[in-house]
Structure formats: C-alpha cells, structure tokens
Design a protein around this motif. Structure first.
Motif, PDB file in Angstrom:
ATOM      1  N   LYS A 176       0.842  -1.194   0.000  1.00  0.00           N
ATOM      2  CA  LYS A 176       0.000   0.000   0.000  1.00  0.00           C
ATOM      3  C   LYS A 176       0.887   1.257   0.000  1.00  0.00           C
ATOM      4  CE  LYS A 176      -3.791  -2.383   2.425  1.00  0.00           C
ATOM      5  NZ  LYS A 176      -4.580  -2.422   3.683  1.00  0.00           N
TER       6      LYS A 176
ATOM      7  N   TYR B 157     -12.254  -2.790  -3.127  1.00  0.00           N
ATOM      8  CA  TYR B 157     -12.774  -2.839  -1.754  1.00  0.00           C
ATOM      9  C   TYR B 157     -14.304  -2.741  -1.710  1.00  0.00           C
ATOM     10  CZ  TYR B 157      -8.141  -2.533   0.469  1.00  0.00           C
ATOM     11  OH  TYR B 157      -6.866  -2.794   0.935  1.00  0.00           O
TER      12      TYR B 157
ATOM     13  N   LEU C  84     -16.558  -3.531   1.217  1.00  0.00           N
ATOM     14  CA  LEU C  84     -16.464  -2.692   2.420  1.00  0.00           C
ATOM     15  C   LEU C  84     -17.135  -1.330   2.238  1.00  0.00           C
ATOM     16  CD1 LEU C  84     -12.707  -3.433   3.306  1.00  0.00           C
ATOM     17  CD2 LEU C  84     -14.739  -4.446   4.359  1.00  0.00           C
TER      18      LEU C  84
ATOM     19  N   PHE D 234     -15.359   3.587   7.491  1.00  0.00           N
ATOM     20  CA  PHE D 234     -13.986   3.959   7.134  1.00  0.00           C
ATOM     21  C   PHE D 234     -13.722   3.908   5.623  1.00  0.00           C
ATOM     22  CE2 PHE D 234     -13.977  -0.599   8.264  1.00  0.00           C
ATOM     23  CZ  PHE D 234     -13.427  -1.169   7.118  1.00  0.00           C
TER      24      PHE D 234
ATOM     25  N   LEU E  63     -10.388   4.896   3.481  1.00  0.00           N
ATOM     26  CA  LEU E  63      -9.639   3.780   2.906  1.00  0.00           C
ATOM     27  C   LEU E  63      -9.314   4.067   1.435  1.00  0.00           C
ATOM     28  CD1 LEU E  63      -8.549   0.839   2.919  1.00  0.00           C
ATOM     29  CD2 LEU E  63     -10.908   0.052   2.610  1.00  0.00           C
TER      30      LEU E  63
ATOM     31  N   TYR F  53      -6.685   6.746   1.218  1.00  0.00           N
ATOM     32  CA  TYR F  53      -5.377   6.156   1.590  1.00  0.00           C
ATOM     33  C   TYR F  53      -4.771   5.365   0.424  1.00  0.00           C
ATOM     34  CZ  TYR F  53      -2.832   2.213   3.989  1.00  0.00           C
ATOM     35  OH  TYR F  53      -1.961   1.231   4.380  1.00  0.00           O
TER      36      TYR F  53
ATOM     37  N   ARG G 158      -1.663 -14.730   4.014  1.00  0.00           N
ATOM     38  CA  ARG G 158      -2.388 -14.027   5.076  1.00  0.00           C
ATOM     39  C   ARG G 158      -1.672 -14.204   6.421  1.00  0.00           C
ATOM     40  NH1 ARG G 158      -6.877 -10.636   4.229  1.00  0.00           N
ATOM     41  NH2 ARG G 158      -7.942 -11.545   6.027  1.00  0.00           N
TER      42      ARG G 158
ATOM     43  N   THR H  45      -5.193  -7.767  10.679  1.00  0.00           N
ATOM     44  CA  THR H  45      -5.513  -6.453  10.097  1.00  0.00           C
ATOM     45  C   THR H  45      -5.009  -5.312  10.977  1.00  0.00           C
ATOM     46  OG1 THR H  45      -7.492  -7.455   9.126  1.00  0.00           O
ATOM     47  CG2 THR H  45      -7.424  -5.055   9.213  1.00  0.00           C
TER      48      THR H  45
ATOM     49  N   ARG I 298       2.964  -7.181   9.183  1.00  0.00           N
ATOM     50  CA  ARG I 298       2.324  -6.096   9.949  1.00  0.00           C
ATOM     51  C   ARG I 298       2.801  -6.077  11.398  1.00  0.00           C
ATOM     52  NH1 ARG I 298      -3.702  -7.327   7.558  1.00  0.00           N
ATOM     53  NH2 ARG I 298      -3.648  -5.984   5.704  1.00  0.00           N
TER      54      ARG I 298
ATOM     55  N   THR J 285      -4.220   0.074  11.988  1.00  0.00           N
ATOM     56  CA  THR J 285      -5.080  -0.565  10.984  1.00  0.00           C
ATOM     57  C   THR J 285      -5.165   0.285   9.713  1.00  0.00           C
ATOM     58  OG1 THR J 285      -6.393  -1.595  12.716  1.00  0.00           O
ATOM     59  CG2 THR J 285      -7.425  -1.452  10.550  1.00  0.00           C
ATOM     60  N   GLY J 286      -5.264   1.590   9.892  1.00  0.00           N
ATOM     61  CA  GLY J 286      -5.380   2.498   8.747  1.00  0.00           C
ATOM     62  C   GLY J 286      -4.073   2.711   8.007  1.00  0.00           C
TER      63      GLY J 286
ATOM     64  N   ASN K 237      -1.637  -0.150   7.459  1.00  0.00           N
ATOM     65  CA  ASN K 237      -1.120  -1.507   7.696  1.00  0.00           C
ATOM     66  C   ASN K 237      -0.321  -2.085   6.523  1.00  0.00           C
ATOM     67  OD1 ASN K 237      -3.251  -2.148   6.048  1.00  0.00           O
ATOM     68  ND2 ASN K 237      -4.401  -3.322   7.568  1.00  0.00           N
TER      69      ASN K 237
HETATM   70  N1  UDP Z   1      -9.503  -0.837   7.483  1.00  0.00           N
HETATM   71  C1  UDP Z   1      -9.590   0.349   8.196  1.00  0.00           C
HETATM   72  N2  UDP Z   1     -10.299   0.363   9.371  1.00  0.00           N
HETATM   73  C2  UDP Z   1     -10.950  -0.732   9.854  1.00  0.00           C
HETATM   74  C3  UDP Z   1     -10.864  -1.934   9.117  1.00  0.00           C
HETATM   75  C4  UDP Z   1     -10.153  -1.948   7.938  1.00  0.00           C
HETATM   76  O1  UDP Z   1      -9.009   1.353   7.791  1.00  0.00           O
HETATM   77  O2  UDP Z   1     -11.570  -0.659  10.907  1.00  0.00           O
HETATM   78  C5  UDP Z   1      -8.732  -0.878   6.231  1.00  0.00           C
HETATM   79  C6  UDP Z   1      -7.352  -1.517   6.415  1.00  0.00           C
HETATM   80  O3  UDP Z   1      -6.440  -0.852   5.544  1.00  0.00           O
HETATM   81  C7  UDP Z   1      -7.606  -2.943   5.958  1.00  0.00           C
HETATM   82  C8  UDP Z   1      -8.570  -2.699   4.801  1.00  0.00           C
HETATM   83  O4  UDP Z   1      -9.413  -1.655   5.267  1.00  0.00           O
HETATM   84  O5  UDP Z   1      -6.399  -3.586   5.571  1.00  0.00           O
HETATM   85  C9  UDP Z   1      -9.393  -3.898   4.394  1.00  0.00           C
HETATM   86  O6  UDP Z   1     -10.058  -4.403   5.523  1.00  0.00           O
HETATM   87  P1  UDP Z   1     -10.126  -5.970   5.789  1.00  0.00           P
HETATM   88  O7  UDP Z   1     -11.050  -6.197   6.922  1.00  0.00           O
HETATM   89  O8  UDP Z   1     -10.406  -6.674   4.496  1.00  0.00           O
HETATM   90  O9  UDP Z   1      -8.634  -6.307   6.305  1.00  0.00           O
HETATM   91  P2  UDP Z   1      -7.419  -7.103   5.621  1.00  0.00           P
HETATM   92  O10 UDP Z   1      -8.014  -8.180   4.748  1.00  0.00           O
HETATM   93  O11 UDP Z   1      -6.621  -6.092   4.823  1.00  0.00           O
HETATM   94  O12 UDP Z   1      -6.610  -7.648   6.768  1.00  0.00           O
END
Ligand code: UDP
Ligand code: MG
Length: 160
Positions: A20, A60, A63, A68, A72, A75, A96, A102, A113, A120-121, A123
């Motif tokens: 990212k 995405y 989502l 968020f 996202l 970002y 994974r 996450t 990570r 999280t924002g 990652n």
């Molecule tokens: N994300 C965020 N806030 C949250 C959850 C997710 O900003 O509360 C962002 C974060 O960059 C994350 C992406 O949204 O990696 C996708 O979310 P997902 O739940 O799919 O997580 P991932 O698969 O990336 O672990």
C-alpha cells in the motif's frame, strides 16, 4: 476454534498482494517482496503505479458500507502502490499468515504487519482472503500480458 480459511490448502493457488502507499513511502517494498520470495512462492506479476479511485472502489467494494470506506479509498489512492501476483500451493492462507492481523498491534511478531506497522489504517500491505478473491483481484489489477508464467530454478528444491 477451527478456522478453515487459515488452513493451508494443497492446491496451487494465486493471490493478489499489494504494498500500500505507506509501505512504498516507508521504503518497505523490498522487505515485503522478500518475505514472499524467501518463503518459496512464485512471483508472476509485478508493477508500481498510482491506482485510480474507481479501481480502489471496485477492489474494496465489499467494504463500501463501512464508515472507514472513504478514508480507505483516499489512503489507497494517496500514492503509488506495488501490485503483485503470487502463485503456490496454499499461497492464499499462507500469505495471510505472513501478513498478520488487520490491526498491526494485534499482529504477531514475525509477521509483516506485526514487525513493521502500528495502525489498521496504515497496515502497509494487502493480501487476498480466499482463492476466489485471489483470482478476482489479479484479474482486476492486471491486464492480460502483464502476468508471466515461468518455472523457478529452485522448484525441485522446494517441493518433492
Ligand atoms: N480498514 C480500516 N479500518 C478498519 C478496518 C479496515 O481502515 O476498521 C482498512 C485496512 O487498511 C484494511 C482494509 O481496510 O487492511 C481492508 O479491511 P479488511 O477487513 O479486508 O482487512 P485485511 O483483509 O486487509 O486484513
Ligand atoms: Mg481483506
């Protein structure tokens, strides 16, 4: 508890991995590629570019109702990303695991990570969450002709 999506399958799969914009800005591209390379997966696609808003939104889309989501998309489009396609037996779940939770504060030490991020924002890396999404995301992020099928010289030393 049994988490079937975390159990490595015996199938050859493909997964979409993306450094990212924060990972690129922090100079972590080489480090992140290296983790997957050293594990023994095969790189079949690689490019750096700034992704358009529409592509980020499509990637995405599951989502889009989350609070968020706008942040996202901001970002992910804030700077160049490094898009990668990786192939291997059980690569989706294994990637994974290598990436970690996450929330980087909950990610285990030793994961990307867990070792390299705190929020999280921010990652630093994405990995597909199922073989189906691996295929979907690779088709979304790569054009035909950008992927390369090849046989790594190390292959007989990795799998019997
Ligand atoms: N994300 C965020 N806030 C949250 C959850 C997710 O900003 O509360 C962002 C974060 O960059 C994350 C992406 O949204 O990696 C996708 O979310 P997902 O739940 O799919 O997580 P991932 O698969 O990336 O672990
Ligand atoms: Mg996800």
């Amino acid at each position: 508890i049994f988490l079937p999506h975390l159990v490595a399958s015996l199938e050859v799969e493909e997964t979409y991995i993306m450094v990212k914009p924060d990972g690129v800005q922090r100079g972590l591209v080489g480090e992140i590629i290296s983790r997957f390379e050293k594990k023994g997966f095969k790189l079949t696609g690689l490019k750096l570019f700034r992704c358009p808003k529409e592509l980020a939104q499509e990637h995405y889309k599951d989502l889009q109702s989350k609070p968020f989501f706008p942040k996202l998309i901001e970002y992910i489009t804030s700077g160049p990303v490094v898009s990668m396609a990786w192939e291997g037996v059980g690569v989706v779940a294994s990637a994974r695991k290598l990436i970690g939770s996450t929330n980087p504060l909950q990610a285990e030490p030793g994961t990307i990570r867990g070792d390299l991020a705190v929020q999280t924002g921010r990652n630093i890396v994405h990995g597909s969450d199922s073989p189906e999404n691996g295929k979907r995301e690779i088709a979304l992020w790569f054009k035909e002709g950008e992927l390369c099928q090849w046989t790594p010289a190390q292959e007989p030393w990795l799998v019997e």
